[in-house]
Design a protein around this motif. Structure first.
Motif, PDB file in Angstrom:
ATOM      1  N   TRP A   5       8.781 -12.572  89.287  1.00 37.56           N
ATOM      2  CA  TRP A   5       9.934 -12.024  89.976  1.00 37.56           C
ATOM      3  C   TRP A   5      10.827 -13.089  90.612  1.00 37.56           C
ATOM      4  O   TRP A   5      11.944 -12.800  90.994  1.00 37.56           O
ATOM      5  CB  TRP A   5       9.487 -11.021  91.030  1.00 37.56           C
ATOM      6  CG  TRP A   5       8.990  -9.726  90.458  1.00 37.56           C
ATOM      7  CD1 TRP A   5       9.319  -9.175  89.260  1.00 37.56           C
ATOM      8  CD2 TRP A   5       8.071  -8.824  91.064  1.00 37.56           C
ATOM      9  NE1 TRP A   5       8.675  -7.979  89.090  1.00 37.56           N
ATOM     10  CE2 TRP A   5       7.892  -7.726  90.172  1.00 37.56           C
ATOM     11  CE3 TRP A   5       7.379  -8.793  92.270  1.00 37.56           C
ATOM     12  CZ2 TRP A   5       7.065  -6.644  90.463  1.00 37.56           C
ATOM     13  CZ3 TRP A   5       6.553  -7.718  92.552  1.00 37.56           C
ATOM     14  CH2 TRP A   5       6.397  -6.658  91.657  1.00 37.56           C
ATOM     15  N   LEU A  35      13.350  -3.599  91.891  1.00 38.56           N
ATOM     16  CA  LEU A  35      13.555  -2.195  91.537  1.00 38.56           C
ATOM     17  C   LEU A  35      14.587  -2.040  90.428  1.00 38.56           C
ATOM     18  O   LEU A  35      14.456  -1.163  89.570  1.00 38.56           O
ATOM     19  CB  LEU A  35      13.968  -1.393  92.772  1.00 38.56           C
ATOM     20  CG  LEU A  35      12.877  -1.205  93.828  1.00 38.56           C
ATOM     21  CD1 LEU A  35      13.424  -0.465  95.034  1.00 38.56           C
ATOM     22  CD2 LEU A  35      11.660  -0.502  93.262  1.00 38.56           C
ATOM     23  N   THR A  38      13.149  -2.667  86.660  1.00 39.36           N
ATOM     24  CA  THR A  38      12.092  -1.846  86.070  1.00 39.36           C
ATOM     25  C   THR A  38      12.458  -1.445  84.662  1.00 39.36           C
ATOM     26  O   THR A  38      13.632  -1.376  84.328  1.00 39.36           O
ATOM     27  CB  THR A  38      11.837  -0.585  86.925  1.00 39.36           C
ATOM     28  OG1 THR A  38      13.029   0.154  87.041  1.00 39.36           O
ATOM     29  CG2 THR A  38      11.281  -0.934  88.278  1.00 39.36           C
ATOM     30  N   PRO A  39      11.537  -1.174  83.800  1.00 40.69           N
ATOM     31  CA  PRO A  39      10.105  -1.053  84.053  1.00 40.69           C
ATOM     32  C   PRO A  39       9.407  -2.413  84.062  1.00 40.69           C
ATOM     33  O   PRO A  39       9.819  -3.345  83.385  1.00 40.69           O
ATOM     34  CB  PRO A  39       9.611  -0.213  82.880  1.00 40.69           C
ATOM     35  CG  PRO A  39      10.519  -0.574  81.761  1.00 40.69           C
ATOM     36  CD  PRO A  39      11.865  -0.843  82.399  1.00 40.69           C
ATOM     37  N   TRP A  40       8.352  -2.496  84.845  1.00 40.72           N
ATOM     38  CA  TRP A  40       7.510  -3.686  84.906  1.00 40.72           C
ATOM     39  C   TRP A  40       6.121  -3.327  84.403  1.00 40.72           C
ATOM     40  O   TRP A  40       5.615  -2.240  84.670  1.00 40.72           O
ATOM     41  CB  TRP A  40       7.402  -4.198  86.350  1.00 40.72           C
ATOM     42  CG  TRP A  40       8.679  -4.716  86.893  1.00 40.72           C
ATOM     43  CD1 TRP A  40       9.509  -4.084  87.769  1.00 40.72           C
ATOM     44  CD2 TRP A  40       9.301  -5.967  86.596  1.00 40.72           C
ATOM     45  NE1 TRP A  40      10.602  -4.861  88.036  1.00 40.72           N
ATOM     46  CE2 TRP A  40      10.499  -6.025  87.336  1.00 40.72           C
ATOM     47  CE3 TRP A  40       8.965  -7.046  85.775  1.00 40.72           C
ATOM     48  CZ2 TRP A  40      11.356  -7.122  87.277  1.00 40.72           C
ATOM     49  CZ3 TRP A  40       9.825  -8.133  85.730  1.00 40.72           C
ATOM     50  CH2 TRP A  40      10.997  -8.160  86.465  1.00 40.72           C
ATOM     51  N   LEU A  49       6.867   1.854  90.662  1.00 32.47           N
ATOM     52  CA  LEU A  49       7.288   1.349  91.964  1.00 32.47           C
ATOM     53  C   LEU A  49       8.149   2.385  92.669  1.00 32.47           C
ATOM     54  O   LEU A  49       8.988   3.032  92.058  1.00 32.47           O
ATOM     55  CB  LEU A  49       8.089   0.054  91.784  1.00 32.47           C
ATOM     56  CG  LEU A  49       7.363  -1.078  91.069  1.00 32.47           C
ATOM     57  CD1 LEU A  49       8.325  -2.232  90.813  1.00 32.47           C
ATOM     58  CD2 LEU A  49       6.169  -1.544  91.870  1.00 32.47           C
ATOM     59  N   THR A  66       8.742   7.437  86.484  1.00 33.82           N
ATOM     60  CA  THR A  66       9.481   6.184  86.364  1.00 33.82           C
ATOM     61  C   THR A  66      10.383   6.281  85.145  1.00 33.82           C
ATOM     62  O   THR A  66      10.136   7.092  84.252  1.00 33.82           O
ATOM     63  CB  THR A  66       8.544   4.961  86.258  1.00 33.82           C
ATOM     64  OG1 THR A  66       9.307   3.771  86.414  1.00 33.82           O
ATOM     65  CG2 THR A  66       7.796   4.936  84.944  1.00 33.82           C
ATOM     66  N   PHE A  68      12.106   4.457  81.807  1.00 30.25           N
ATOM     67  CA  PHE A  68      11.949   3.327  80.907  1.00 30.25           C
ATOM     68  C   PHE A  68      12.630   3.643  79.598  1.00 30.25           C
ATOM     69  O   PHE A  68      12.917   4.793  79.281  1.00 30.25           O
ATOM     70  CB  PHE A  68      10.475   2.932  80.700  1.00 30.25           C
ATOM     71  CG  PHE A  68       9.603   4.010  80.135  1.00 30.25           C
ATOM     72  CD1 PHE A  68       9.369   4.095  78.778  1.00 30.25           C
ATOM     73  CD2 PHE A  68       8.984   4.922  80.974  1.00 30.25           C
ATOM     74  CE1 PHE A  68       8.552   5.082  78.255  1.00 30.25           C
ATOM     75  CE2 PHE A  68       8.161   5.909  80.469  1.00 30.25           C
ATOM     76  CZ  PHE A  68       7.952   5.988  79.110  1.00 30.25           C
TER      77      PHE A  68
END
Length: 86
Positions: A5, A35, A38-40, A49, A66, A68
């Motif tokens: 990050w 944020l 994302t996605p992570w 998250l 989430t 994605f």
């Protein structure tokens, strides 16, 4: 994850049990960047998250959503519709 990050203010990660971790960021820019990115994934697992409102305990939060992207190859043009995507 912290190395990936490239955080400005650092991070504190606390294990809450039951496959939950609390990520405490020390700079607002870091929160927004993570944020927004994302996605992570970590170890081939999707990280869900969610920002915790001030004063709330993180344990009871429902982490079941989430966003994605997916990529579909060789989809016929007639199927490239918003309805099909949903």
């Amino acid at each position: 994850m912290a190395d990936l990050w490239h955080l400005i203010g650092g991070i504190c990660i606390t294990n809450l049990g039951e496959k939950r971790h609390l990520f405490q960021f020390f700079h607002e820019v870091d929160i927004h960047r993570v944020l927004a990115g994302t996605p992570w994934f970590f170890n081939n697992r999707l990280l869900i998250l969610q920002r915790i409102p001030n004063g709330e305990h993180p344990a009871p939060l429902a982490l079941n959503f989430t966003e994605f992207w997916i990529q579909v190859h060789e989809l016929p043009p007639r199927l490239m519709t918003e309805t099909m995507a949903k």
